[in-house]
Enzyme design. Structure first.
Site, PDB file in Angstrom:
ATOM      1  N   GLU A 226      31.183 -37.584 -11.289  1.00  0.00           N
ATOM      2  CA  GLU A 226      31.204 -38.161  -9.947  1.00  0.00           C
ATOM      3  C   GLU A 226      32.557 -38.809  -9.642  1.00  0.00           C
ATOM      4  O   GLU A 226      32.949 -38.926  -8.490  1.00  0.00           O
ATOM      5  CB  GLU A 226      30.090 -39.215  -9.826  1.00  0.00           C
ATOM      6  CG  GLU A 226      29.237 -39.050  -8.592  1.00  0.00           C
ATOM      7  CD  GLU A 226      28.000 -39.931  -8.588  1.00  0.00           C
ATOM      8  OE1 GLU A 226      26.916 -39.393  -8.357  1.00  0.00           O
ATOM      9  OE2 GLU A 226      28.110 -41.145  -8.809  1.00  0.00           O
TER      10      GLU A 226
ATOM     11  N   LYS B  29      21.791 -34.342   0.661  1.00  0.00           N
ATOM     12  CA  LYS B  29      20.873 -35.281   1.327  1.00  0.00           C
ATOM     13  C   LYS B  29      20.749 -34.936   2.802  1.00  0.00           C
ATOM     14  O   LYS B  29      19.655 -34.952   3.363  1.00  0.00           O
ATOM     15  CB  LYS B  29      21.373 -36.724   1.183  1.00  0.00           C
ATOM     16  CG  LYS B  29      21.347 -37.247  -0.236  1.00  0.00           C
ATOM     17  CD  LYS B  29      21.792 -38.700  -0.270  1.00  0.00           C
ATOM     18  CE  LYS B  29      22.054 -39.159  -1.688  1.00  0.00           C
ATOM     19  NZ  LYS B  29      22.683 -40.464  -1.749  1.00  0.00           N
TER      20      LYS B  29
ATOM     21  N   HIS C  86      22.611 -23.931 -32.588  1.00  0.00           N
ATOM     22  CA  HIS C  86      21.738 -22.763 -32.701  1.00  0.00           C
ATOM     23  C   HIS C  86      21.447 -22.157 -31.334  1.00  0.00           C
ATOM     24  O   HIS C  86      20.549 -21.323 -31.203  1.00  0.00           O
ATOM     25  CB  HIS C  86      20.437 -23.153 -33.420  1.00  0.00           C
ATOM     26  CG  HIS C  86      20.711 -23.663 -34.810  1.00  0.00           C
ATOM     27  ND1 HIS C  86      20.542 -22.888 -35.946  1.00  0.00           N
ATOM     28  CD2 HIS C  86      21.202 -24.846 -35.244  1.00  0.00           C
ATOM     29  CE1 HIS C  86      20.886 -23.584 -37.009  1.00  0.00           C
ATOM     30  NE2 HIS C  86      21.299 -24.789 -36.614  1.00  0.00           N
TER      31      HIS C  86
HETATM   32  O1  PA5 Z   1      27.055 -43.686  -8.799  1.00  0.00           O
HETATM   33  C1  PA5 Z   1      26.502 -43.652  -7.718  1.00  0.00           C
HETATM   34  O2  PA5 Z   1      26.934 -44.261  -6.751  1.00  0.00           O
HETATM   35  C2  PA5 Z   1      25.215 -42.868  -7.505  1.00  0.00           C
HETATM   36  O3  PA5 Z   1      24.877 -42.086  -8.575  1.00  0.00           O
HETATM   37  C3  PA5 Z   1      24.092 -43.845  -7.272  1.00  0.00           C
HETATM   38  O4  PA5 Z   1      24.009 -44.717  -8.355  1.00  0.00           O
HETATM   39  C4  PA5 Z   1      22.767 -43.156  -7.066  1.00  0.00           C
HETATM   40  O5  PA5 Z   1      22.883 -42.232  -6.033  1.00  0.00           O
HETATM   41  C5  PA5 Z   1      21.689 -44.150  -6.731  1.00  0.00           C
HETATM   42  O6  PA5 Z   1      22.051 -44.914  -5.628  1.00  0.00           O
HETATM   43  P1  PA5 Z   1      21.318 -46.248  -5.252  1.00  0.00           P
HETATM   44  O7  PA5 Z   1      21.505 -47.203  -6.346  1.00  0.00           O
HETATM   45  O8  PA5 Z   1      21.965 -46.681  -3.988  1.00  0.00           O
HETATM   46  O9  PA5 Z   1      19.862 -45.899  -5.060  1.00  0.00           O
END
Ligand code: PA5
Length: 439
Positions: A279, A414, A300
């Protein structure tokens, strides 16, 4: 034994001029530490370990004690950065079969990290008739997966144990002011913890996001934080070694980094690491693809590809020193299985030889190998490792030339999902997607 995690790049950089990246790495570190780079409003994690105070730790421990005293199960609801850190640390420390053993304290289970109907059904089935608590974690407070799970388990808990029990045993971790979860928690009177504005989800394991579930699971959050503080204070050499090596390899055509473990406890640490690096770096059509394998299991299955497939990969092996327990391979008079040659040895000795043998084989096969040595899987060393990977990610991302602290790409699915679900406010997108699917 050295009491610090170390990065060894001896078999990673042959033929490469990694020294050429030294200046770039130092500049990236300076950009990070001075807060002058892109995403600099999300640097709260940088000094998080050393800024956690006694009061915060005591409050988290007290909440954990509340849940431990009344609950057989604690369902931790969250996804991505609001899930993976706690899951990684708990799995790294826990008895592998804790779920099947009665122990002291509640079993910490996870939900809201998928939209699996059968998963939710099975979990509801498990906790039905048992006292359970909920830690609901969402920074935005609006993420669909945890919101669905929370609605289900909140309703179930209130019906099963009554409103008062639910109020005592639901704890929300969310933004200080914004989001549906903040409003709901205020209205219901739940205990709450704040995810600081300047700490992104994937960097939040050392906030209550990670610390509360880890404490509920019975682990020492003070030692975890202390380990992270050690890395914050003394870890720069390791961080730079890692950032330099992986960027040198990337520039030399190694587009995939495989995080390798040889102990099952580390499976979810790799999942956490994949989110952290994927990310943070995967943007602007750039970035090392973070992958992971569990060895020797995956030798394996994936071993052939790694040994002989396309040479676009490098491996980073997280090598654990001491195991918690010793299991000796027994001698057998008949030796029909031919194992007497290792009788008397402990199982981890065999594993270590598998590790070394695999590293050498993969190096010979053209897979550069970085080694990260971890003295043992304890809270302290996990704290070191977490902070090491976080800072390594910040430095590495700036070396790559991206903003390591945003994640614009995760919104795309989303938008489509909301359009398909006909969520109010998405009418135009719904019409467009329907027309597209008709074509
Ligand atoms: O690193 C990030 O920002 C995302 O992976 C969020 O942690 C994830 O989408 C969950 O978001 P939230 O904590 O707002 O529910």
């Amino acid at each position: 034994m050295d009491n610090f995690i170390r990065v060894i790049s001896k078999f990673a950089l042959e033929g490469l001029n990694a020294q050429a990246l030294q200046d770039a790495a130092l500049a990236a570190k300076q950009t990070l530490e001075s807060g002058s780079g892109a995403g600099n409003d999300f640097l709260g994690w940088l000094h998080l370990p050393s800024s956690i105070d006694e009061q915060q730790l005591q409050a988290i421990e007290k909440s954990a004690e509340q849940l431990r005293s009344e609950c057989e199960y604690v369902i931790t609801i969250g996804i991505g950065g609001s899930y993976l850190g706690a899951k990684a640390v708990i799995e790294a420390l826990n008895d592998h079969f804790a779920a099947y053993k009665s122990g002291n304290g509640p079993k910490v289970l996870f939900a809201g990290n998928n939209i699996g109907e059968d998963y939710l059904y099975d979990l509801m089935d498990l906790v039905r008739g048992h006292k359970f608590g909920i830690i609901v974690i969402s920074k935005s407070g609006t993420t669909t997966e945890p919101a669905i799970a929370f609605r289900l388990f909140k309703e179930m808990l209130e019906k099963q144990e009554g409103k008062e029990f639910a109020q005592r045993n639901i704890i929300a971790v969310t933004d200080a002011r914004r989001g549906a979860l903040r409003g709901l928690a205020t209205q219901e009177g739940y205990a709450t913890y704040v995810i600081p504005d300047d700490v992104g989800g994937r960097f939040s394991v050392l906030t209550p996001v990670g610390l509360l579930p880890i404490a509920v699971a019975g682990f020492d959050i003070r030692a975890l934080v202390a380990g992270a503080v050690e890395m914050e204070k003394d870890g720069d050499e390791q961080v730079l070694n890692y950032a330099i090596a992986r960027n040198a390899l990337y520039q030399n055509g190694k587009k995939i980094e495989i995080l390798v473990n040889f102990v099952p406890r580390l499976h979810f640490l790799a999942e956490w690491w994949k989110q952290l690096y994927g990310e943070s770096e995967g943007k602007d059509h750039k970035g090392i693809f973070p992958a992971s394998v569990d060895f020797t299991t995956d030798l394996h299955s994936m071993g052939q590809w790694i040994q002989d497939g396309e040479r676009t990969i490098f491996e980073t092996v997280v090598s654990v020193g001491d195991q918690q327990h010793e299991v000796i391979i027994p001698s057998d008079d008949e030796d029909l299985d031919g194992l007497n040659y290792i009788a008397g040895k402990n199982v981890d000795y065999v594993n270590k030889m598998a590790e070394l043998g695999t590293r050498l084989a993969h190096i010979d096969g053209g897979v550069p190998n970085l080694l990260i040595t971890v003295p043992a899987l304890t809270e302290r060393y996990l704290g070191q490792l977490i902070y090491f990977f976080e800072k390594g990610c910040g430095v590495s991302g700036y070396m790559l030339g991206v903003n390591p602290f945003n994640q614009p790409g995760v919104e795309a699915y989303k938008k489509n999902m909301f359009a398909l679900l006909e969520k109010p406010g998405h009418e135009e997108a719904t019409a467009a997607i329907k027309a597209r699917l008709k074509q």
